[in-house]
Design a protein around this motif. Structure first.
Motif, short mmCIF file in Angstrom:
data_model
loop_
_atom_site.label_atom_id
_atom_site.label_comp_id
_atom_site.label_asym_id
_atom_site.label_seq_id
_atom_site.Cartn_x
_atom_site.Cartn_y
_atom_site.Cartn_z
N ALA A 267 1.56 -15.39 25.61
CA ALA A 267 2.95 -15.23 26.01
C ALA A 267 3.71 -16.55 26.01
CB ALA A 267 3.03 -14.58 27.39
N VAL A 268 3.03 -17.67 26.28
CA VAL A 268 3.73 -18.96 26.35
C VAL A 268 3.63 -19.75 25.05
CG1 VAL A 268 3.40 -19.09 28.84
CG2 VAL A 268 1.75 -20.21 27.33
N GLY A 269 3.03 -19.15 24.04
CA GLY A 269 3.06 -19.79 22.73
C GLY A 269 1.78 -20.38 22.21
N TYR A 270 0.67 -20.27 22.96
CA TYR A 270 -0.61 -20.79 22.47
C TYR A 270 -1.19 -19.83 21.43
CZ TYR A 270 -1.17 -24.68 25.73
OH TYR A 270 -1.03 -25.86 26.40
N GLU A 271 -1.74 -20.40 20.36
CA GLU A 271 -2.43 -19.61 19.34
C GLU A 271 -3.93 -19.79 19.41
OE1 GLU A 271 -0.71 -20.69 15.62
OE2 GLU A 271 1.26 -19.84 16.08
N SER A 272 -4.38 -20.82 20.11
CA SER A 272 -5.80 -21.13 20.21
C SER A 272 -6.24 -21.01 21.67
CB SER A 272 -6.10 -22.54 19.70
OG SER A 272 -7.38 -22.97 20.10
N ALA A 273 -7.11 -20.04 21.96
CA ALA A 273 -7.62 -19.86 23.33
C ALA A 273 -8.41 -21.09 23.81
CB ALA A 273 -8.47 -18.60 23.42
N PRO A 274 -9.30 -21.67 22.97
CA PRO A 274 -10.03 -22.87 23.42
C PRO A 274 -9.09 -24.03 23.77
CG PRO A 274 -11.12 -21.90 21.54
CD PRO A 274 -9.81 -21.19 21.67
N GLN A 275 -8.04 -24.22 22.95
CA GLN A 275 -7.08 -25.29 23.26
C GLN A 275 -6.39 -25.03 24.59
OE1 GLN A 275 -3.83 -25.68 20.50
NE2 GLN A 275 -3.06 -27.57 21.44
N PHE A 276 -5.99 -23.78 24.83
CA PHE A 276 -5.34 -23.42 26.09
C PHE A 276 -6.28 -23.69 27.27
CE2 PHE A 276 -4.74 -19.99 29.32
CZ PHE A 276 -3.54 -20.44 29.84
N THR A 277 -7.54 -23.30 27.13
CA THR A 277 -8.51 -23.49 28.20
C THR A 277 -8.70 -24.97 28.51
OG1 THR A 277 -9.66 -21.44 27.65
CG2 THR A 277 -10.89 -23.08 28.90
N ARG A 278 -8.80 -25.79 27.47
CA ARG A 278 -8.99 -27.24 27.67
C ARG A 278 -7.79 -27.84 28.39
NH1 ARG A 278 -10.72 -27.03 22.31
NH2 ARG A 278 -8.72 -27.93 21.64
N GLU A 279 -6.59 -27.55 27.89
CA GLU A 279 -5.40 -28.17 28.46
C GLU A 279 -5.12 -27.64 29.86
OE1 GLU A 279 -2.34 -27.62 25.53
OE2 GLU A 279 -3.21 -29.13 24.17
N TYR A 280 -5.38 -26.37 30.10
CA TYR A 280 -5.21 -25.80 31.43
C TYR A 280 -6.15 -26.47 32.43
CZ TYR A 280 -4.62 -22.16 35.01
OH TYR A 280 -4.34 -21.47 36.17
N GLY A 281 -7.39 -26.65 32.03
CA GLY A 281 -8.38 -27.28 32.90
C GLY A 281 -8.01 -28.71 33.24
N ARG A 282 -7.50 -29.46 32.25
CA ARG A 282 -7.11 -30.84 32.51
C ARG A 282 -5.96 -30.91 33.52
NH1 ARG A 282 -8.33 -31.97 26.89
NH2 ARG A 282 -6.18 -31.50 26.30
N MET A 283 -5.05 -29.94 33.44
CA MET A 283 -3.88 -29.99 34.31
C MET A 283 -4.16 -29.45 35.70
SD MET A 283 -0.03 -28.65 33.54
CE MET A 283 1.28 -28.81 34.75
N PHE A 284 -4.87 -28.32 35.80
CA PHE A 284 -5.03 -27.64 37.08
C PHE A 284 -6.42 -27.81 37.70
CE2 PHE A 284 -1.73 -25.04 34.89
CZ PHE A 284 -0.68 -25.33 35.74
N GLY A 285 -7.36 -28.37 36.95
CA GLY A 285 -8.68 -28.62 37.51
C GLY A 285 -9.56 -27.39 37.65
N SER A 286 -9.21 -26.31 37.00
CA SER A 286 -10.04 -25.09 37.00
C SER A 286 -9.79 -24.35 35.70
CB SER A 286 -9.70 -24.21 38.20
OG SER A 286 -8.36 -23.75 38.12
N SER A 287 -10.63 -23.36 35.41
CA SER A 287 -10.46 -22.62 34.16
C SER A 287 -9.42 -21.52 34.35
CB SER A 287 -11.78 -21.98 33.74
OG SER A 287 -12.09 -20.87 34.57
N PRO A 288 -8.67 -21.19 33.29
CA PRO A 288 -7.67 -20.12 33.42
C PRO A 288 -8.32 -18.78 33.72
CG PRO A 288 -7.90 -20.85 31.13
CD PRO A 288 -8.62 -21.83 31.97
N ALA A 289 -9.51 -18.52 33.19
CA ALA A 289 -10.17 -17.25 33.46
C ALA A 289 -10.50 -17.11 34.94
CB ALA A 289 -11.45 -17.13 32.62
N ARG A 290 -10.94 -18.20 35.57
CA ARG A 290 -11.27 -18.16 36.99
C ARG A 290 -10.02 -17.92 37.82
NH1 ARG A 290 -13.32 -22.93 37.51
NH2 ARG A 290 -15.41 -22.29 36.88
N ASP A 291 -8.93 -18.61 37.48
CA ASP A 291 -7.68 -18.42 38.23
C ASP A 291 -7.13 -17.01 38.03
OD1 ASP A 291 -7.82 -20.95 39.22
OD2 ASP A 291 -6.19 -21.78 38.01
N ALA A 292 -7.23 -16.49 36.81
CA ALA A 292 -6.74 -15.13 36.54
C ALA A 292 -7.53 -14.11 37.34
CB ALA A 292 -6.81 -14.82 35.05
#
Length: 303
Positions: A267-292
């Motif tokens: 929805a926010v424009g990412y085409e690569s799930a691994p890239q999203f997971t990496r960048e999300y983890g660097r910013m928020f300190g947890s995985s997006p799957a865990r937060d979801a």
């Protein structure tokens, strides 16, 4: 009028009454005054990420710690935080209790109004100082804030009096301790206003690729000059700014709407799930799957 910690005690009382009646689960209480929000919390909070707009935050009770760019700031009752650029911000309420909740009132700064006032009072732009500042709230500012908040108790007065009272608030900001920094926002066609035009495009279209050349053209700058001034105003490159907006919105979609990590990323424009997971983890300190997953659990428990 009585004052507590440099603030009118009537301002604390008025803000607390509105917050108690209108604050949501996130602690935010919107007001009928455009650009004015109250924040309330009965306990210290976790880290909250946002990309701030130019604003002034008057703390009435409790304490807060904020990281803006490379600045680490701690402030409490009687202080004001002034931000004069669109900047990434990580905040945490550090002092709050049920019997003495954290309370603050946030006013978004009106660039057009600042420009108008600067032209009228002859306040030429000079050295503006840092774009993030903490200091004791000027009494004239807190008094103007009280008069604005009293309009909330009489909604019929808002269309008649809001404009002149917001003008007064901005006037005292320009004339007070934060004036040099605020004045830079009102410099017609200055770097701050040019960058703000590019930021508006990124905010509106953050989920789509945006050529940097287009942003530089919107700002009326060469590519090299645009990169330099964009980072000076926001502390980020244009690409980093867009990425920060994407990640914050993705987290909101997961937490507030229960979207899956993959759906939020798309929805926010990412085409690569691994890239999203990496960048999300660097910013928020947890995985997006865990937060979801945690957010879904909270939403299901509330049903």
């Amino acid at each position: 009028m009585g004052y507590i910690g440099g603030m009118p005690d009537a301002l604390l009382s008025t803000v607390e009454t509105h917050a108690n009646a209108h604050a949501g689960a996130d602690g935010m209480a919107q007001t009928p005054l455009t650009g004015v929000t109250i924040i309330r919390s009965e306990a210290p909070s976790g880290l909250a990420h946002a990309v701030s707009k130019p604003l002034i935050c008057l703390v009435l009770q409790g304490r807060k710690h904020v990281t803006v760019g490379r600045e680490e700031l701690d402030f409490g009752a009687g202080d004001s935080l002034v931000i004069t650029g669109d900047m990434p911000m990580v905040s945490q309420i550090t002092q709050a209790r049920a019997d003495a909740p954290y309370l603050s009132i946030v006013f978004e700064l009106d660039t057009a109004l600042i420009t108008d006032l600067c032209l009228e009072i002859g306040n030429a732009a000079g050295p503006g100082g840092p774009p993030v500042q903490i200091g004791p709230t000027d009494r004239e500012v807190s008094d103007a804030a009280l008069r604005l908040m009293r309009l909330v108790e009489r909604p019929a007065s808002i269309p008649v009096l809001r404009e002149q009272l917001m003008r007064e608030l901005h006037y005292w900001l320009l004339m007070g301790r934060h004036g040099p920094a605020v004045r830079r926002l009102g410099w017609p066609d200055g770097h701050e206003q040019r960058v703000a035009r590019a930021v508006a495009v990124i905010r509106a279209e953050f989920s789509r690729p945006i050529p940097v050349g287009r942003l530089a053209a919107v700002a009326g700058m060469s590519l090299s000059s645009f990169h330099h001034h964009f980072r000076a105003v926001t502390s980020l490159s244009p690409l980093q700014f867009q990425k920060t907006l994407r990640l914050i919105e993705a987290r909101r979609l997961m937490i507030a709407e229960g979207r899956s990590a993959s759906a939020a990323a798309f929805a926010v424009g990412y085409e690569s799930a691994p890239q999203f997971t990496r960048e999300y983890g660097r910013m928020f300190g947890s995985s997006p799957a865990r937060d979801a997953e945690a957010a879904r659990g909270v939403l299901e428990a509330a049903e």
